[in-house]
Every structure is written in structure tokens, then in C-alpha cells.
Scaffold this motif. Structure first.
Motif, PDB file in Angstrom:
ATOM      1  N   ARG A 162      -3.182  -4.423  -1.444  1.00 23.11           N
ATOM      2  CA  ARG A 162      -2.150  -3.674  -0.733  1.00 23.11           C
ATOM      3  C   ARG A 162      -0.927  -3.480  -1.625  1.00 23.11           C
ATOM      4  O   ARG A 162       0.075  -4.211  -1.539  1.00 23.11           O
ATOM      5  CB  ARG A 162      -1.741  -4.347   0.598  1.00 23.11           C
ATOM      6  CG  ARG A 162      -2.871  -4.625   1.567  1.00 23.11           C
ATOM      7  CD  ARG A 162      -3.789  -3.418   1.758  1.00 23.11           C
ATOM      8  NE  ARG A 162      -3.083  -2.263   2.298  1.00 23.11           N
ATOM      9  CZ  ARG A 162      -3.291  -1.005   1.874  1.00 23.11           C
ATOM     10  NH1 ARG A 162      -4.178  -0.737   0.929  1.00 23.11           N
ATOM     11  NH2 ARG A 162      -2.622  -0.026   2.402  1.00 23.11           N
ATOM     12  N   LEU A 163      -1.004  -2.517  -2.492  1.00 23.46           N
ATOM     13  CA  LEU A 163       0.133  -2.223  -3.366  1.00 23.46           C
ATOM     14  C   LEU A 163       0.122  -0.736  -3.708  1.00 23.46           C
ATOM     15  O   LEU A 163      -0.870  -0.199  -4.179  1.00 23.46           O
ATOM     16  CB  LEU A 163       0.034  -3.068  -4.642  1.00 23.46           C
ATOM     17  CG  LEU A 163       1.314  -3.290  -5.434  1.00 23.46           C
ATOM     18  CD1 LEU A 163       2.365  -4.019  -4.623  1.00 23.46           C
ATOM     19  CD2 LEU A 163       1.016  -4.088  -6.703  1.00 23.46           C
ATOM     20  N   SER A 188      -4.907   1.264  -5.027  1.00 20.23           N
ATOM     21  CA  SER A 188      -6.147   1.100  -4.258  1.00 20.23           C
ATOM     22  C   SER A 188      -7.341   1.847  -4.838  1.00 20.23           C
ATOM     23  O   SER A 188      -8.475   1.452  -4.620  1.00 20.23           O
ATOM     24  CB  SER A 188      -5.941   1.577  -2.823  1.00 20.23           C
ATOM     25  OG  SER A 188      -4.988   0.785  -2.168  1.00 20.23           O
ATOM     26  N   LYS A 189      -7.123   2.959  -5.528  1.00 24.34           N
ATOM     27  CA  LYS A 189      -8.233   3.812  -5.930  1.00 24.34           C
ATOM     28  C   LYS A 189      -8.526   3.621  -7.426  1.00 24.34           C
ATOM     29  O   LYS A 189      -9.509   2.998  -7.777  1.00 24.34           O
ATOM     30  CB  LYS A 189      -7.927   5.274  -5.603  1.00 24.34           C
ATOM     31  CG  LYS A 189      -7.331   5.490  -4.185  1.00 24.34           C
ATOM     32  CD  LYS A 189      -8.374   5.601  -3.083  1.00 24.34           C
ATOM     33  CE  LYS A 189      -7.817   5.373  -1.680  1.00 24.34           C
ATOM     34  NZ  LYS A 189      -6.958   6.402  -1.127  1.00 24.34           N
ATOM     35  N   GLY A 216       0.866  -1.188   0.000  1.00 19.76           N
ATOM     36  CA  GLY A 216       0.000   0.000   0.000  1.00 19.76           C
ATOM     37  C   GLY A 216       0.893   1.225   0.000  1.00 19.76           C
ATOM     38  O   GLY A 216       2.056   1.159   0.425  1.00 19.76           O
ATOM     39  N   SER A 217       0.372   2.367  -0.476  1.00 19.46           N
ATOM     40  CA  SER A 217       1.229   3.557  -0.433  1.00 19.46           C
ATOM     41  C   SER A 217       1.398   4.032   1.006  1.00 19.46           C
ATOM     42  O   SER A 217       2.351   4.737   1.333  1.00 19.46           O
ATOM     43  CB  SER A 217       0.726   4.665  -1.358  1.00 19.46           C
ATOM     44  OG  SER A 217      -0.541   5.114  -0.971  1.00 19.46           O
ATOM     45  N   ASP A 218       0.494   3.608   1.915  1.00 17.70           N
ATOM     46  CA  ASP A 218       0.691   3.906   3.334  1.00 17.70           C
ATOM     47  C   ASP A 218       2.052   3.396   3.821  1.00 17.70           C
ATOM     48  O   ASP A 218       2.706   4.023   4.653  1.00 17.70           O
ATOM     49  CB  ASP A 218      -0.416   3.248   4.177  1.00 17.70           C
ATOM     50  CG  ASP A 218      -1.755   3.967   4.041  1.00 17.70           C
ATOM     51  OD1 ASP A 218      -1.789   5.059   3.453  1.00 17.70           O
ATOM     52  OD2 ASP A 218      -2.764   3.425   4.538  1.00 17.70           O
ATOM     53  N   ALA A 245      -0.868  16.158  -0.472  1.00 19.26           N
ATOM     54  CA  ALA A 245      -1.761  15.250  -1.188  1.00 19.26           C
ATOM     55  C   ALA A 245      -2.396  16.052  -2.324  1.00 19.26           C
ATOM     56  O   ALA A 245      -2.996  17.094  -2.095  1.00 19.26           O
ATOM     57  CB  ALA A 245      -2.838  14.712  -0.259  1.00 19.26           C
ATOM     58  N   ALA A 284      -2.542   9.728  -4.654  1.00 15.01           N
ATOM     59  CA  ALA A 284      -3.436   8.568  -4.542  1.00 15.01           C
ATOM     60  C   ALA A 284      -4.609   8.658  -5.524  1.00 15.01           C
ATOM     61  O   ALA A 284      -5.117   7.642  -5.985  1.00 15.01           O
ATOM     62  CB  ALA A 284      -3.955   8.452  -3.110  1.00 15.01           C
ATOM     63  N   TYR A 285      -5.041   9.897  -5.853  1.00 15.23           N
ATOM     64  CA  TYR A 285      -6.224  10.081  -6.716  1.00 15.23           C
ATOM     65  C   TYR A 285      -5.865  10.540  -8.117  1.00 15.23           C
ATOM     66  O   TYR A 285      -6.732  10.989  -8.870  1.00 15.23           O
ATOM     67  CB  TYR A 285      -7.181  11.086  -6.054  1.00 15.23           C
ATOM     68  CG  TYR A 285      -7.648  10.640  -4.693  1.00 15.23           C
ATOM     69  CD1 TYR A 285      -8.617   9.646  -4.563  1.00 15.23           C
ATOM     70  CD2 TYR A 285      -7.096  11.174  -3.534  1.00 15.23           C
ATOM     71  CE1 TYR A 285      -9.026   9.215  -3.321  1.00 15.23           C
ATOM     72  CE2 TYR A 285      -7.508  10.745  -2.277  1.00 15.23           C
ATOM     73  CZ  TYR A 285      -8.474   9.764  -2.179  1.00 15.23           C
ATOM     74  OH  TYR A 285      -8.883   9.330  -0.945  1.00 15.23           O
ATOM     75  N   THR A 305      -0.956   4.779  -5.806  1.00 16.02           N
ATOM     76  CA  THR A 305      -1.516   3.567  -5.200  1.00 16.02           C
ATOM     77  C   THR A 305      -2.342   2.789  -6.220  1.00 16.02           C
ATOM     78  O   THR A 305      -2.891   3.371  -7.162  1.00 16.02           O
ATOM     79  CB  THR A 305      -2.397   3.913  -3.982  1.00 16.02           C
ATOM     80  OG1 THR A 305      -2.983   2.709  -3.475  1.00 16.02           O
ATOM     81  CG2 THR A 305      -3.531   4.873  -4.346  1.00 16.02           C
ATOM     82  N   TYR A 317      -4.991  14.241   4.279  1.00 17.20           N
ATOM     83  CA  TYR A 317      -5.044  12.823   4.622  1.00 17.20           C
ATOM     84  C   TYR A 317      -4.583  12.627   6.068  1.00 17.20           C
ATOM     85  O   TYR A 317      -3.500  13.083   6.439  1.00 17.20           O
ATOM     86  CB  TYR A 317      -4.140  12.072   3.651  1.00 17.20           C
ATOM     87  CG  TYR A 317      -4.179  10.570   3.732  1.00 17.20           C
ATOM     88  CD1 TYR A 317      -5.386   9.880   3.793  1.00 17.20           C
ATOM     89  CD2 TYR A 317      -3.001   9.835   3.717  1.00 17.20           C
ATOM     90  CE1 TYR A 317      -5.410   8.495   3.837  1.00 17.20           C
ATOM     91  CE2 TYR A 317      -3.005   8.450   3.753  1.00 17.20           C
ATOM     92  CZ  TYR A 317      -4.213   7.785   3.820  1.00 17.20           C
ATOM     93  OH  TYR A 317      -4.229   6.428   3.862  1.00 17.20           O
ATOM     94  N   ASP A 338       1.635  13.174  -2.797  1.00 16.82           N
ATOM     95  CA  ASP A 338       0.822  11.970  -2.647  1.00 16.82           C
ATOM     96  C   ASP A 338      -0.306  12.011  -3.678  1.00 16.82           C
ATOM     97  O   ASP A 338      -1.302  12.714  -3.505  1.00 16.82           O
ATOM     98  CB  ASP A 338       0.286  11.926  -1.212  1.00 16.82           C
ATOM     99  CG  ASP A 338      -0.501  10.654  -0.917  1.00 16.82           C
ATOM    100  OD1 ASP A 338      -0.825   9.909  -1.868  1.00 16.82           O
ATOM    101  OD2 ASP A 338      -0.801  10.422   0.272  1.00 16.82           O
TER     102      ASP A 338
HETATM  103  C1  LIG Z   1      -6.077   6.078   0.054  1.00 21.04           C
HETATM  104  C2  LIG Z   1      -4.934   7.003   0.257  1.00 21.04           C
HETATM  105  C3  LIG Z   1      -3.644   6.528   0.530  1.00 21.04           C
HETATM  106  C4  LIG Z   1      -3.359   5.089   0.865  1.00 21.04           C
HETATM  107  O1  LIG Z   1      -3.442   4.197  -0.129  1.00 21.04           O
HETATM  108  P1  LIG Z   1      -3.019   2.680   0.077  1.00 21.04           P
HETATM  109  O2  LIG Z   1      -2.174   2.419  -1.118  1.00 21.04           O
HETATM  110  O3  LIG Z   1      -4.279   1.902   0.091  1.00 21.04           O
HETATM  111  O4  LIG Z   1      -2.228   2.536   1.345  1.00 21.04           O
HETATM  112  C5  LIG Z   1      -2.608   7.436   0.628  1.00 21.04           C
HETATM  113  N1  LIG Z   1      -2.825   8.757   0.490  1.00 21.04           N
HETATM  114  C6  LIG Z   1      -4.041   9.265   0.250  1.00 21.04           C
HETATM  115  C7  LIG Z   1      -4.208  10.725   0.101  1.00 21.04           C
HETATM  116  C8  LIG Z   1      -5.137   8.396   0.128  1.00 21.04           C
HETATM  117  O5  LIG Z   1      -6.355   8.896  -0.074  1.00 21.04           O
END
Ligand SMILES: *Cc1c(COP(=O)(O)O)cnc(C)c1O
Length: 310
Positions: free
Chosen positions: A179-180, A170-171, A45-47, A113, A144-145, A168, A72, A142
Motif C-alpha cells: 500500500r504505497l 502496486s503495478k 496506495g495511490s487510491d 488515467a 498507475a501503469y 503507485t 478506473y 493517474d
Molecule cells: C491500480 C490503480 C490505482 C490504485 O493503485 P494503488 O496504489 O494500489 O491504490 C489507481 N489508479 C489506477 C488507474 C489503477 O489501475
């Protein structure tokens, strides 16, 4: 393509330890995003990459983890776990980036973010460039989106040796359970992060399935287009109900209901089994963050809102 890999997995190769650098996935990222494969660090995950960044840059209290607010929530949580000192700088009105104050905080790492959550706004490349030039530490963007946004800050990793862009699966790729996530930066910056990364943070299944998903850009982009179309329609429909809706570059919208009744609506929706996000904090307590659903889900939401508003 990801599901096809999952279905035909050869159990034999689960006997062996996975590649600590998930190179099969890095090469898929390299092709999809046109970056060299050795400019990629992969996380559980990017976390996980966020955590590695904070551990590498800011463990202890000498130099801080810095970010604008609201954003975030995990930046604060991960910093507290080290512990590391945190400096939170409020966004200026209308989500203008408070560049001077962010720079003055002298962060070992500064997180932006973009698109941001829960506002959905993207920070301009001009602002990110200025910040990259002026911050003394690492600038972590970051994204993520990013798969739902009109532009990306990825080109900045070649312009600035202190910039890392995080992505990520995830989205945009709908693979949150896999988890990547990954970061893109020059190899010298990554070398510092590899020192604190767990050796086997990515398992063999995630590497193979994630690589297939990354290679299947056409499918991801088609899905992201559907989300963007639903986002536009949902925004208009909410405005027609009297909501103020911010333009969003993400897969959610931040909406202010007519009489600032966000909390009542949040609870009423919850009672009906519809989960939206309500943040009881400064600047957000009159707003709801609503994820873009399918057209059918959005319709269900709108009908529930109409009945709650009456
Ligand atoms: C969802 C999200 C993450 C985490 O994504 P994972 O890869 O699921 O850990 C990180 N930063 C932001 C801003 C997010 O919304």
C-alpha cells in the motif's frame, strides 16, 4: 532490495510514530524521477491520494469531479463517499479525448488515467497540455501503469501549477500489498492536499521498504521489460486466434473475441480457474481485459481459449 530491508527490519523503530511525510521515500522518488523531494505527497496506495484529492477539491455539490469514461471505477466510488457531484464524459470513438466537454464540465478536479484502464491507451502529451491549460480546476493524471508505457506526463507538473501526476508501487514495482502510492506536484498545490491527509497514513515499514524498491530502478525496469515483451507476444497470439487487440501501454490488453462472445469466454475461463476482467457496460460488453501473465500463464490462457472457441 525491498525484501532485504524487510528481512533486516529493526523492531525497535516500530515503537515510534512514522514520519507523516514519509521523507525517506520522497527522497528516493526525488532521485529516481528527478523531481524535488518537497514536490511529492505519499499515500497509503495511490487510491489514498485520489481520495485526498477529491476531499480537498470537491467535497459537496458546488463543483464536480470530472473524468472520461470508461476509466478506473474508483473515481466514481470515492466521489460518492464524500459525496461530491460527478460528471462522466464518454470517450470519443477510438479513445480520442473529449477535451471540449471535459473543460465545459468545469470540474474542481478532472481525472485522466493514462495509460487508461481498461483500454490500455495513453493520452498524448499534446492533449494533456491542452486540457491542463483549459480546465478551471486541478488536472490529476493517474499514471498507475506508467512503468509499462512509452512516455510519461511527469514533465507537465513543472509546466502547469494545476497538474498533479499520480504513481503507485502496486503495478510496476509488484508491491500492491505494501500500500504505497504518491503524487507529484508543486508545493503550493500539495499544501492544500496535506490539509486533509491523515497524519500517519504511511507506516514506517512501507516507507522503508518502498524507498528501497524505488531506489532499485534497475530491477523494476528489467521486470517491466519482461511484461512488455510478454504483452507483445500475447497480443500476437490472441490476434492469431481471431481476437481484435488494442495496442496497450499497460500490463494488460483489451481484446475483442471473434464472435463477440466475451461473456461466455469470461465464464468459461473462470470455470478453469483463469480470471480475466469482463465489464458488462456500454462499449465494453464484447471485450475482455486480460492481464499479462508469465509466459507459462499466458500459454495456459491461450490453450483454454482455443478449447473454448472450438
Ligand atoms: C491500480 C490503480 C490505482 C490504485 O493503485 P494503488 O496504489 O494500489 O491504490 C489507481 N489508479 C489506477 C488507474 C489503477 O489501475
Amino acid at each position: 532490495e525491498a525484501m532485504a530491508v524487510l528481512r533486516t527490519l529493526d523492531g525497535e523503530w516500530l515503537r515510534r510514530y512514522p514520519d507523516p511525510f514519509a521523507r525517506e521515500f520522497c527522497s528516493a522518488v526525488s532521485e529516481a524521477l528527478d523531481v524535488p523531494p518537497d514536490w511529492v505527497i505519499v499515500g497509503n496506495g495511490s487510491d489514498d491520494v485520489l481520495n485526498v484529492l477529491i476531499r480537498a477539491c470537491a467535497e459537496g455539490h458546488d463543483r464536480a469531479v470530472v473524468y472520461p469514461m470508461p476509466t478506473y471505477v474508483l473515481y466514481r466510488t470515492l466521489a460518492a463517499m464524500q459525496p461530491a457531484t460527478v460528471v462522466e464524459i464518454p470517450y470519443l470513438p477510438n479513445f480520442e479525448l473529449p477535451i471540449a466537454d471535459l473543460v465545459a464540465a468545469q470540474g474542481a478536479v478532472t481525472f485522466i488515467a493514462s495509460p487508461n484502464s481498461p483500454s490500455g491507451h495513453s493520452v498524448s502529451l499534446d492533449d494533456l497540455r491542452e486540457l491542463a491549460r483549459r480546465v478551471m480546476g486541478v488536472l490529476a493524471i493517474d499514471e498507475a501503469y506508467a512503468d509499462f508505457a512509452e512516455f510519461s506526463a511527469l514533465p507537465l507538473v513543472r509546466e502547469f501549477e494545476n497538474v498533479i501526476v499520480l504513481r503507485t508501487m502496486s503495478k510496476g514495482y509488484s508491491l500492491a500489498g505494501l500500500r504505497l502510492g504518491f503524487g507529484v506536484a508543486n508545493p503550493a498545490l500539495l499544501a492544500g492536499l496535506f490539509k486533509v491527509k491523515d497524519s500517519y497514513n504511511i507506516d514506517a515499514i512501507a516507507t522503508a521498504v518502498g524507498a528501497a524498491a524505488m531506489r532499485d530502478q534497475a530491477y523494476m525496469k528489467a521486470c517491466a521489460e519482461k511484461v512488455k515483451a510478454s504483452r507483445a507476444k500475447l497480443s500476437v497470439d490472441l490476434k492469431n486466434l481471431g481476437f481484435a487487440v488494442r495496442d496497450s501501454q499497460a500490463n494488460f490488453v483489451l481484446a475483442t473475441p471473434p464472435d463477440g462472445e466475451a461473456e461466455r469466454l469470461y465464464l468459461g475461463l473462470k470455470e478453469r480457474g483463469i480470471l480475466v476482467r469482463y465489464f458488462k457496460q456500454a462499449g465494453l460488453s464484447d471485450k475482455l481485459r486480460i492481464s499479462v501473465g508469465t509466459n507459462e500463464q499466458n500459454q495456459t490462457l491461450l490453450e483454454a481459449l482455443i478449447s473454448l472457441l472450438q
